[in-house]
Enzyme design. Structure first.
Site: not given
Ligand code: HEM
Ligand code: HEM
Lengths: 364, 173
Positions: A75, A341
């Site tokens: 993201h 995260y």
């Molecule tokens: C094991 C599964 C998942 C992994 C490894 C993963 C990994 C990541 C990582 C690395 C980030 C960036 C975090 C940061 O630096 O602040 C992120 C952001 C995000 N993830 Fe996931 N994610 C997973 C599952 C999900 C699921 C199930 C959702 C469900 C809605 C989701 C929604 C989001 C959202 C909305 C963001 C953006 C947050 C922002 O705008 O800062 N993710 N994810």
């Protein structure tokens, strides 16, 4: 020197240490200390280097997307949002979290495109997300990150990693190997089914008319202590328009900024109540459509800021930053997300920053 | 034979010994655990703050209940090592929880102890501060573990090799 003599209590000399009886004891002490150090290494996972952990998951993102210092590993492309949440009190019967008491709390957050490319061109089929931070009056915080898809493609961290690994570009062609993705889908039939569900759901035209879903289940704890399995969604007040061609590489973000110039955009916080037997540990499976839903209040997004100017960039929207009254479910993705995260957040905090793709001119 | 440590000093020592070793293991395990990460972090934070409270009590107790003197025959170098490592342990017992609290403050996280019970931030929200404090927490934790190993080895030396009563003065139950 063959006979171990009773040692005088205060003999600290080197020759005393070198007596056979002392050496034996020194050896035993060495074994104890080494055993403690060894258990530490075991607890750290150093003795099982092949294990999937949070660092490997984040390394996976870096392998797929290349290095983008300072940006989120997933993201990556986004803008900050500010606004507020008006609770109507309806949620209090399910959860004693302060956020559900009638009243207004300030909110900030982030709209983003899924994927680890901070300069990804906006497109009609790219998954969009909304991340929120509710600052509650007693100093508690509720954070949630939601996507505009009906289910998550995978149900656990291993599935997530395998899917990521299937997308690593082949050094020869610079493109992911289609056979790798085929193999992933064959090995994870649940992902194939989830992806079919995601594709069957029409995408909306932009950020303002999209519904954002928690996907993961949580537990709401009532004042009486009753736990209710829930999933939640931010359902737009703006009418749904189907996705169409996007103008320009930041077309979706620019359209959102233009939309907000006409007034704030709003969403209803819809809480869906799970029934016994509804899967709480598998975000790749939907819950039946007829489940009871509670409208807990209205989110108003009044303004956007570029990442460098807003307050969302240096924040980790960890889905397990929860107030009292909301608890994690048994969904294994939740703890895995929290762990991954944290690594992404820590790495990007230490890296130099460069301007984000989406730059908003005059504050909207 | 030196006199033993005061009962309150012994109680604090052994309680904190268990808590700190548990904290080191919980900390190092959680940063490479996907499924238990959240559960472990949720223990790590309140336990770490409990250690901060206990070490403050312990330092005050030390003024009222000074430790017994080291045996007369102990050479200067060993005496120095003993005193220096004890002050190093005190320093780390204060620094680790303070850095933990500080780094979460700088990261803009709420510092939740239990349910709605949370601590105020002790530092402003700053990416740069977090970037500096997060690795410092790791370095200090490894330093604490190394000092603990040395302390364990030295205690066992007193118990098994020197047999000079120093071990007994703390391990008297
Ligand atoms: C094991 C599964 C998942 C992994 C490894 C993963 C990994 C990541 C990582 C690395 C980030 C960036 C975090 C940061 O630096 O602040 C992120 C952001 C995000 N993830 Fe996931 N994610 C997973 C599952 C999900 C699921 C199930 C959702 C469900 C809605 C989701 C929604 C989001 C959202 C909305 C963001 C953006 C947050 C922002 O705008 O800062 N993710 N994810
Ligand atoms: C005596 C007290 C403490 C000890 C011995 C300790 C030890 C550790 C260790 C060994 C690690 C893993 C190091 C690494 O590989 O990065 C760690 C990480 C961590 N500690 Fe502590 N800690 C203490 C106090 C605290 C306190 C009071 C807090 C917060 C209130 C805290 C919050 C954290 C956090 C958030 C992480 C890293 C989580 C992550 O980045 O994924 N610690 N600690």
């Amino acid at each position: 020197m063959s006979q171990p003599e009773p040692q005088p209590e205060s003999d600290y000399s080197l020759s005393a240490l070198l007596r056979p009886a002392s050496l034996l004891r020194l050896g035993a002490i060495g074994v104890v200390v080494a055993a403690v150090a060894g258990s530490f290494a075991w607890a750290a996972g150093w003795l099982s280097p092949g294990r999937l952990d949070q660092k490997r998951i984040i390394n996976g993102f870096e392998a797929v997307n290349g290095p983008h210092p300072g940006f989120r590993r997933n993201h990556a492309k986004g803008v900050c949002l500010t606004g507020w949440f008006d609770s109507n009190g309806a949620g209090t019967r399910l959860s004693h979290a302060m956020v559900f008491r009638t009243g207004r709390v300030p909110v900030f957050g982030r709209f983003a495109l899924a994927g680890g490319m901070p300069r990804l061109p906006d497109g009609p089929a790219v998954v969009r997300s909304m991340a929120l931070d509710f600052s509650l009056p007693d100093g508690e915080t509720w954070r949630t990150g939601m996507n505009d898809i009906p289910v998550f493609p995978v149900k656990d961290a291993q599935g997530f990693y395998d899917q990521l690994a299937a997308g690593v570009p082949d050094p020869k062609t610079g493109k992911p190997d289609p056979a790798a993705m085929k193999a992933f889908l064959a090995a994870h039939p649940e992902a194939a089914a989830a992806i079919a569900r995601i594709k069957a759901e029409p995408m909306s035209s932009g950020f303002a008319d999209a519904a954002y879903n928690s996907l993961n289940a949580f537990r709401f704890i009532s004042a009486a202590g009753t736990a209710t399995p829930v999933r939640w969604s931010m359902v737009p007040v703006d009418g749904f328009a189907p996705a169409a061609k996007v103008q320009g590489s930041n077309g979706l973000f620019e359209a959102l900024a233009a939309r907000l110039r006409h007034g704030p955009a709003q969403w209803h916080l819809i809480v869906t109540i799970g029934q016994p037997g509804d899967p709480t540990n598998d975000a790749a499976l939907p819950w039946p459509k007829d489940r009871e839903q509670v409208d807990a209040g209205t989110l108003t997004v009044s303004a956007l800021q570029s990442e460098a100017d807003g307050n969302c960039r240096d924040i980790n929207f960890d889905p397990l930053v929860l107030p009292a009254g909301i608890k994690p479910s048994d969904d294994p993705l939740l703890s895995a997300r929290s762990a991954a995260y944290a690594v992404s957040f820590t790495r990007r905090a230490r890296e130099p920053k460069s301007p984000s793709a989406v730059q908003l001119g005059a504050p909207s | 034979m030196s006199r033993p440590f005061a009962p309150l000093s012994r109680l604090l020592h052994w309680t904190m010994a268990v808590l700190i070793v548990a904290m080191l293991f919980i900390g190092i395990a959680m940063v490479s655990s996907l499924s238990d990460y959240h559960r472990l972090v949720a223990i790590h934070k309140p336990l770490g703050i409990a250690i901060l409270v206990l070490v403050a009590i312990r330092l005050v107790n030390r003024l009222f209940n000074p430790p017994p003197p080291l045996p007369n025959g102990m050479p200067g170098l060993l005496r120095f090592a003993a005193h220096a490592s004890h002050w190093l342990l005190y320093g780390l017992m204060f620094a680790l929880p303070l850095v933990g609290w500080g780094m979460l403050s700088a990261a803009g996280y709420p510092i939740v102890l239990l349910g709605a019970w949370h601590l105020p931030p002790i530092l402003p929200h700053s990416d740069a501060l977090y970037a500096a404090l997060r690795p410092l927490h790791t370095v200090l934790a490894f330093a604490l573990f190394a000092t603990f190993l040395a302390h364990l080895g030295a205690a066992l030396m007193h118990a098994l090799v020197f047999r000079d009563g120093v071990f007994r003065s703390m391990a008297k139950f």
